[in-house]
Design a protein around this motif. Structure first.
Motif, mmCIF file in Angstrom:
data_model
loop_
_atom_site.group_PDB
_atom_site.id
_atom_site.type_symbol
_atom_site.label_atom_id
_atom_site.label_comp_id
_atom_site.label_asym_id
_atom_site.label_seq_id
_atom_site.Cartn_x
_atom_site.Cartn_y
_atom_site.Cartn_z
ATOM 1 N N ASP A 5 -7.671 10.991 -5.112
ATOM 2 C CA ASP A 5 -6.611 10.551 -6.016
ATOM 3 C C ASP A 5 -5.516 9.798 -5.263
ATOM 4 O O ASP A 5 -5.010 8.774 -5.724
ATOM 5 N N ILE A 6 -5.159 10.304 -4.103
ATOM 6 C CA ILE A 6 -4.117 9.672 -3.291
ATOM 7 C C ILE A 6 -4.587 8.296 -2.806
ATOM 8 O O ILE A 6 -3.834 7.318 -2.863
ATOM 9 N N VAL A 7 -5.833 8.218 -2.362
ATOM 10 C CA VAL A 7 -6.383 6.939 -1.909
ATOM 11 C C VAL A 7 -6.407 5.942 -3.061
ATOM 12 O O VAL A 7 -6.030 4.773 -2.903
ATOM 13 N N ASN A 8 -6.832 6.385 -4.229
ATOM 14 C CA ASN A 8 -6.877 5.490 -5.391
ATOM 15 C C ASN A 8 -5.484 5.015 -5.789
ATOM 16 O O ASN A 8 -5.305 3.850 -6.162
ATOM 17 N N GLN A 9 -4.499 5.896 -5.712
ATOM 18 C CA GLN A 9 -3.122 5.492 -6.017
ATOM 19 C C GLN A 9 -2.638 4.460 -5.002
ATOM 20 O O GLN A 9 -1.938 3.505 -5.364
ATOM 21 N N GLY A 10 -2.998 4.651 -3.746
ATOM 22 C CA GLY A 10 -2.625 3.685 -2.712
ATOM 23 C C GLY A 10 -3.255 2.330 -2.960
ATOM 24 O O GLY A 10 -2.605 1.291 -2.838
ATOM 25 N N LYS A 11 -4.525 2.336 -3.347
ATOM 26 C CA LYS A 11 -5.214 1.074 -3.653
ATOM 27 C C LYS A 11 -4.565 0.372 -4.841
ATOM 28 O O LYS A 11 -4.382 -0.849 -4.827
ATOM 29 N N GLU A 12 -4.233 1.135 -5.868
ATOM 30 C CA GLU A 12 -3.578 0.561 -7.046
ATOM 31 C C GLU A 12 -2.228 -0.044 -6.667
ATOM 32 O O GLU A 12 -1.883 -1.143 -7.112
ATOM 33 N N PHE A 13 -1.461 0.682 -5.871
ATOM 34 C CA PHE A 13 -0.158 0.198 -5.434
ATOM 35 C C PHE A 13 -0.300 -1.125 -4.678
ATOM 36 O O PHE A 13 0.457 -2.072 -4.910
ATOM 37 N N LEU A 14 -1.272 -1.191 -3.767
ATOM 38 C CA LEU A 14 -1.478 -2.415 -2.998
ATOM 39 C C LEU A 14 -1.874 -3.578 -3.897
ATOM 40 O O LEU A 14 -1.393 -4.696 -3.716
ATOM 41 N N GLU A 15 -2.746 -3.334 -4.844
ATOM 42 C CA GLU A 15 -3.164 -4.394 -5.765
ATOM 43 C C GLU A 15 -2.000 -4.890 -6.616
ATOM 44 O O GLU A 15 -1.828 -6.088 -6.820
ATOM 45 N N GLN A 16 -1.195 -3.967 -7.126
ATOM 46 C CA GLN A 16 -0.087 -4.320 -8.001
ATOM 47 C C GLN A 16 1.027 -5.047 -7.257
ATOM 48 O O GLN A 16 1.779 -5.822 -7.846
ATOM 49 N N ASN A 17 1.146 -4.795 -5.976
ATOM 50 C CA ASN A 17 2.263 -5.346 -5.201
ATOM 51 C C ASN A 17 1.812 -6.276 -4.090
ATOM 52 O O ASN A 17 2.553 -6.527 -3.137
ATOM 53 N N LYS A 18 0.603 -6.801 -4.217
ATOM 54 C CA LYS A 18 0.025 -7.632 -3.164
ATOM 55 C C LYS A 18 0.910 -8.815 -2.792
ATOM 56 O O LYS A 18 1.138 -9.096 -1.622
ATOM 57 N N SER A 19 1.443 -9.527 -3.774
ATOM 58 C CA SER A 19 2.265 -10.700 -3.466
ATOM 59 C C SER A 19 3.575 -10.312 -2.779
ATOM 60 O O SER A 19 4.031 -11.005 -1.865
ATOM 61 N N LYS A 20 4.175 -9.204 -3.200
ATOM 62 C CA LYS A 20 5.410 -8.751 -2.561
ATOM 63 C C LYS A 20 5.149 -8.327 -1.117
ATOM 64 O O LYS A 20 5.917 -8.662 -0.213
ATOM 65 N N ILE A 21 4.064 -7.593 -0.910
ATOM 66 C CA ILE A 21 3.721 -7.124 0.432
ATOM 67 C C ILE A 21 3.420 -8.314 1.333
ATOM 68 O O ILE A 21 3.869 -8.368 2.478
#
Length: 71
Positions: A5-21
């Motif tokens: 669950d934690i890994v999936n949340q991390g992946k979602e966060f990265l996808e949602q914020n890819k341009s900002k990162i």
């Protein structure tokens, strides 16, 4: 909550914020910080590794530096 669950949340966060990162990683501030960290790490490794590896250490440092920052 498990590890998956934690890994999936991390992946979602990265996808949602890819341009900002990506913008942060290509900033002047990231360039300055990464240069300082990479220089210190390379200098440390050069002190403990035989001199024959200095070229490899510099190449690795430059490869990482090319990915982080804007120069």
């Amino acid at each position: 909550m498990g590890i998956d669950d934690i890994v999936n949340q991390g992946k979602e966060f990265l996808e949602q914020n890819k341009s900002k990162i990506d913008g942060v990683l290509k900033s002047d501030q990231a360039e300055d910080i990464s240069d300082n960290v990479l220089d210190a790490a390379a200098d440390f490794v050069k002190k403990v590794a035989p001199d024959q590896f200095d070229g490899h250490i510099d190449s690795a440092r430059n490869a990482v530096d090319g990915v982080i920052g804007n120069k």
